[in-house]
Design a protein around this motif. Sequence first.
Motif, mmCIF file in Angstrom:
data_model
loop_
_atom_site.group_PDB
_atom_site.id
_atom_site.type_symbol
_atom_site.label_atom_id
_atom_site.label_comp_id
_atom_site.label_asym_id
_atom_site.label_seq_id
_atom_site.Cartn_x
_atom_site.Cartn_y
_atom_site.Cartn_z
ATOM 1 N N SER A 277 31.418 108.631 25.411
ATOM 2 C CA SER A 277 32.289 109.805 25.584
ATOM 3 C C SER A 277 31.726 110.761 26.634
ATOM 4 O O SER A 277 30.520 110.816 26.866
ATOM 5 C CB SER A 277 32.539 110.547 24.268
ATOM 6 O OG SER A 277 31.457 111.391 23.950
ATOM 7 N N CYS A 278 32.634 111.508 27.259
ATOM 8 C CA CYS A 278 32.255 112.498 28.272
ATOM 9 C C CYS A 278 33.422 113.457 28.439
ATOM 10 O O CYS A 278 34.381 113.424 27.662
ATOM 11 C CB CYS A 278 31.899 111.821 29.595
ATOM 12 S SG CYS A 278 33.319 111.094 30.451
ATOM 13 N N ARG A 280 35.766 113.389 30.376
ATOM 14 C CA ARG A 280 37.036 112.735 30.721
ATOM 15 C C ARG A 280 37.804 112.264 29.492
ATOM 16 O O ARG A 280 38.964 111.863 29.604
ATOM 17 C CB ARG A 280 36.773 111.520 31.623
ATOM 18 C CG ARG A 280 36.215 111.846 32.994
ATOM 19 C CD ARG A 280 36.250 110.607 33.895
ATOM 20 N NE ARG A 280 35.575 109.473 33.302
ATOM 21 C CZ ARG A 280 34.297 109.146 33.521
ATOM 22 N NH1 ARG A 280 33.557 109.917 34.301
ATOM 23 N NH2 ARG A 280 33.758 108.081 32.962
ATOM 24 N N GLN A 281 37.176 112.248 28.328
ATOM 25 C CA GLN A 281 37.804 111.632 27.162
ATOM 26 C C GLN A 281 39.114 112.313 26.778
ATOM 27 O O GLN A 281 39.245 113.536 26.841
ATOM 28 C CB GLN A 281 36.854 111.641 25.972
ATOM 29 C CG GLN A 281 36.499 113.005 25.428
ATOM 30 C CD GLN A 281 35.531 112.919 24.258
ATOM 31 O OE1 GLN A 281 35.207 111.846 23.776
ATOM 32 N NE2 GLN A 281 35.062 114.064 23.794
ATOM 33 N N CYS A 310 38.838 107.116 28.215
ATOM 34 C CA CYS A 310 39.679 107.400 29.373
ATOM 35 C C CYS A 310 40.024 106.106 30.099
ATOM 36 O O CYS A 310 39.623 105.022 29.702
ATOM 37 C CB CYS A 310 38.984 108.384 30.313
ATOM 38 S SG CYS A 310 37.650 107.629 31.271
ATOM 39 N N VAL A 312 39.084 105.118 33.104
ATOM 40 C CA VAL A 312 38.147 104.627 34.113
ATOM 41 C C VAL A 312 37.705 103.205 33.776
ATOM 42 O O VAL A 312 37.833 102.290 34.583
ATOM 43 C CB VAL A 312 36.922 105.559 34.232
ATOM 44 C CG1 VAL A 312 35.898 104.952 35.188
ATOM 45 C CG2 VAL A 312 37.360 106.932 34.751
ATOM 46 N N GLY A 329 45.159 110.975 28.029
ATOM 47 C CA GLY A 329 45.450 112.396 28.233
ATOM 48 C C GLY A 329 46.807 112.762 27.672
ATOM 49 O O GLY A 329 47.581 111.907 27.231
#
Length: 375
Positions: A277-278, A280-281, A310, A312, A329
Motif C-alpha cells: 500500500s501507498c 496511490r491506493q 491501484c 500500476v 479510485g
Amino acid sequence: MSHNPIRPWRNIDRRKSRQIMVGNVPVGGDAPISVQTMTNTLTHDVKATLDQVMRAAEAGADIVRVSAPDVESSMALKEICRESPVPIVADIHFHYKRAIEAAENGAACLRINPGNIGDEKRVKEVIKAAKDHGCSIRIGVNAGSLERHLLDKYGEPTPDAMVESGLDHIKILQDNDFHEFKISCKASDVFMAAAAYQMLADATDAPIHLGITEAGGLMSGTIKSAIGMGNLLWMGIGDTLRVSLSADPVEEVKVGYEILKSLGLRHRGVNIISCPSCARQGFDVIKTVEILEDRLQHIKTPMSLSIIGCVVNGPGEALMTDVGFTGGGAGSGMVYLAGKQSHKLGNDGMIEHIVEQVEKKAAEIEAANASEAAE
C-alpha cells in the motif's frame, strides 16, 4: 521435484531420500514435504492436548508432536493417539522408558535425542519397542545437547559435531536392523543448522526433518525459520519440517505452509498476493487483506487471490491469479476472474463479494478435480 518447464528458474530438484511412514503419512522419497507442529499443553491433560491437536490438524498439520516427560504423559498417549486425526510423535528426553511406554500406547514415531537418551543399551531397548509396535524413530540431534565426548573433541557445538552425533546413532539403528528412521540436526544458529543439514544430506539417504530450533517469537522466529529452512528447501533438502515458534502451534503450521507455498513445494488454501500500500491506493489494502486472511481460512483448495491498491501493478498481478481486485479510485475497483477483467465493484461491498468469488472458484476447482479423478 517442483518442475516447471516454462519457467525453469523455478525448478527445485529434491534430494533423493528413502521413504518411511509416520503412521499413515509418508515421509521422504517423492512424498509431499509434511508440516509438523508440537503441542504446548500439559500432555496428561488429555482434553486440552487433544483440543490443540485438533486445531493444528484443522490448520493443515500432517503430524503433531507431543512431549512425554513423565509416566502420566506417556500413559495419556493411549487416548490422545486413539482420538487424534493425525499421527502423533512422542517427544522423549532423558528417560528411555518413556519411549517404550509411548510405543506401547500408540505413538506413530518416537523422537529421541541421542545426547540425552543414555547409553547404547537403552537405545537398543527403544529400538525393540519401536519394532514391536510399528513405530518409526526420529534421531533428533540438537546443538544444545551434544554428547560430552563430541564437545571435548570439537571444543564447542559445530556442524561437524552435530553430523557425527547423528551418524553415530544412525549406525546403532542400522546395526540393529532398524531402518524406519528420519533425522534432524537443529540449532538456533541459522548458519550452524544450515551447514549441518547440508553435510547430513550428503552423508545419508535418510529422510531429513528440518527445523531451526528455539527460533523465537512469531515475527522473529518466522523470519529466522524462513531464511534457514527456505534456503535448504530451495536446495532440495528436507522431507518434513517444523517451525519452532514461541507462539500458538497453529501459527507454526501456517508459517510452515507459507514457506512451502512460497517455493511451490506445497499448495493449500488461498495464496494472497497483495501490495504494501501507498498514497496511490484506492482502498485500505492492509485492513482489507487482514480481514480476508481471516475470512478465507476455511478454504483448503489451492488457489490465488490478488489484492492490489491501484492500477500500476494491479492488472499485471491479476493476470496471474484466480481472483483479483484492483483499486481504481472514485470508491470502486475492478474485479478480475481467471486473469481477465470481469466487472467493476464498489469498495463498500468488496469484502463480501471477494469472499463469494473465492468460494465459488474453489468449488469450481474442486468439481474439476473430482471429475478428472473419476475419468
